[in-house]
Design a protein around this motif. Sequence first.
Motif, short mmCIF file in Angstrom:
data_model
loop_
_atom_site.label_atom_id
_atom_site.label_comp_id
_atom_site.label_asym_id
_atom_site.label_seq_id
_atom_site.Cartn_x
_atom_site.Cartn_y
_atom_site.Cartn_z
N ASP A 160 38.20 37.03 52.83
CA ASP A 160 37.63 36.67 53.98
C ASP A 160 37.61 35.10 53.75
O ASP A 160 36.78 34.44 52.87
CB ASP A 160 36.15 37.12 53.90
CG ASP A 160 35.34 36.59 55.32
OD1 ASP A 160 35.85 35.87 55.90
OD2 ASP A 160 34.45 37.22 55.52
N LEU A 161 38.46 34.63 54.75
CA LEU A 161 38.82 32.91 54.50
C LEU A 161 37.77 32.21 55.31
O LEU A 161 37.76 31.03 55.53
CB LEU A 161 40.09 32.77 55.04
CG LEU A 161 41.08 33.60 54.12
CD1 LEU A 161 42.55 33.10 54.85
CD2 LEU A 161 41.33 32.47 52.95
N THR A 162 36.50 32.88 55.75
CA THR A 162 35.58 32.02 56.10
C THR A 162 34.39 31.92 55.05
O THR A 162 33.34 31.39 55.35
CB THR A 162 34.98 32.95 57.43
OG1 THR A 162 34.12 34.04 57.15
CG2 THR A 162 35.82 33.17 58.61
N LYS A 163 34.66 32.30 54.09
CA LYS A 163 33.54 32.28 52.88
C LYS A 163 34.23 31.73 51.76
O LYS A 163 35.29 31.35 51.75
CB LYS A 163 33.27 33.79 52.41
CG LYS A 163 32.50 34.62 53.52
CD LYS A 163 32.08 35.91 53.02
CE LYS A 163 31.44 36.74 54.06
NZ LYS A 163 31.17 38.01 53.72
N PRO A 164 33.07 31.09 50.89
CA PRO A 164 33.78 30.26 49.81
C PRO A 164 34.77 31.01 48.82
O PRO A 164 34.63 32.15 48.80
CB PRO A 164 32.51 29.86 48.94
CG PRO A 164 31.53 30.03 49.92
CD PRO A 164 31.84 31.19 51.29
N PHE A 165 35.51 30.20 48.16
CA PHE A 165 36.82 30.80 47.59
C PHE A 165 36.79 30.36 46.13
O PHE A 165 37.63 30.65 45.17
CB PHE A 165 37.96 30.70 48.01
CG PHE A 165 38.39 29.22 48.34
CD1 PHE A 165 38.77 28.35 47.11
CD2 PHE A 165 38.01 28.57 49.58
CE1 PHE A 165 39.13 26.89 47.46
CE2 PHE A 165 38.42 27.10 49.78
CZ PHE A 165 38.89 26.48 48.70
N ASP A 166 35.71 29.77 45.67
CA ASP A 166 35.62 29.25 44.20
C ASP A 166 35.84 30.36 43.30
O ASP A 166 36.33 30.05 42.17
CB ASP A 166 34.19 28.44 43.89
CG ASP A 166 33.97 27.45 45.14
OD1 ASP A 166 33.82 28.02 46.29
OD2 ASP A 166 33.99 26.21 44.88
N ASP A 167 35.09 31.51 43.68
CA ASP A 167 35.24 32.67 42.42
C ASP A 167 36.51 33.35 42.62
O ASP A 167 36.59 34.45 41.95
CB ASP A 167 33.91 33.22 42.57
CG ASP A 167 33.76 34.01 43.87
OD1 ASP A 167 34.17 33.49 44.73
OD2 ASP A 167 32.80 35.04 43.96
N GLN A 168 37.28 33.04 43.57
CA GLN A 168 38.54 34.06 43.69
C GLN A 168 39.47 33.85 42.96
O GLN A 168 39.72 32.60 42.76
CB GLN A 168 38.90 33.92 45.32
CG GLN A 168 37.94 34.23 46.38
CD GLN A 168 37.76 35.72 46.36
OE1 GLN A 168 38.52 36.59 46.30
NE2 GLN A 168 36.40 36.20 46.79
#
Length: 443
Positions: free
Chosen positions: A353-361
Amino acid sequence: MARRRRKQTLPADPVELQITALSHDGRGIGRIKGKTVFVDSALPSETVKFVYTQKRGKFDEGRTVEVLQPSVERVQPQCAQAHLCGGCSLQHMEPQAQIAMKQGVLMEQLQHFGELQPEEVLAPLTGPIYGYRRKARLGVKYVAKKESVLVGFREKRNSFLAEIDQCHVLAEEVGLKFPELKQLVMSLQARSTIPQIEVAKGDDAVAIIVRHMEPLTDQDQAAILSFCQQHNLQLYLQPGGNDTVHKVWPEGEARLSYGLPEFGLNMKFHPTDFTQVNQDINQDMIRMAMDFMDIQPGERILDLFCGLGNFTLPLATKAAEVVGVEGDDAMVVRGRENAEHNGLNNVSFYGADLTKPFDDQPWGRGGFDKILIDPPRSGALEIVSKMTVFKPKRIVYVSCNPATLARDAGELKKQGYKLLKAGVMDMFPHTTHVESIAVFEPE
């Protein structure tokens, strides 16, 4: 008890009006006693007669019934129902004037929302203006009182189906067969329970998806199958939601395909998948984006909102590594299928979901040399506001909405990126849809 809204009484007689401008949705703009009127099928500098279709508090709406003084940009539409059908809104406007209007909309939005002017305004990408549309969802309605069937698009600004016999912008395998489609539906016992027919075209075949609200009799299914065999159309049926779409004929994989020969690629897709509707423009758009990315040996590339890999796989033919990220899980699967189909092992696809933070992706760790982004109409403000942590040397942004592109461009400016180039691509001729591309680099 809720009050029933009284039906609006509109003036019946046509009214003469001088058109002074064009709205972003392709309607002529004039003023009567200081009140703005938006008029379908009217162009700037024209004098027209129109009838009111809606009266509102701050503005009114109307439809042209006679052109008294035509603009030099007016042309004769190829479709006799272009004034009525909502599938097109600009067939009465000379094609080059359509492009100029779209370029103007893009530049205006960049200035208005982002306070930006590109260092270079790109020459527009153009292609065929008829027969270009490879994807469409056609409405179907059985009209019992008239013992007839309607097939096509909605009328302008209402929910009624336009009565048309041909669609010149749609792929001719279906667009020129509306009378035959109507005759087919009329012959079915299920004619009142078929609300839509979806069309999808690949390089090698055309498919239709027939949506039916009730089970088809064996006789009806045989009639639809015979029609598709006669006209060489692949047949899919849809008895429920999207997950019920299934292939009936011919036997084999439920996939169409399109080629990207410049990159030695063949892209497979399901008829319900999102693909670009205009293959000629898509080919040129990919080539342009690749030129702007200017990939160098050893570079790592990020492709956001990557879909089935339309940009991802061409990028992978040049880069050391490409990461594609997409919010639709089905498209992630399709991207992986296409990478395997084309023998590319330097590309990875992730769902997120690219509307959410991605730090942990997992895909969000490590840097990227360059980023390509092709978001939906809502744009990508959430990801744009954070993706510069990757410190990309270049960002190429493909957009289907100039307003959200301009907003996101303004955010990139705040983060220290300048707008090098921007321009339009005529993905949907005869409509007001503006497809565009922009290139950013650090200041």
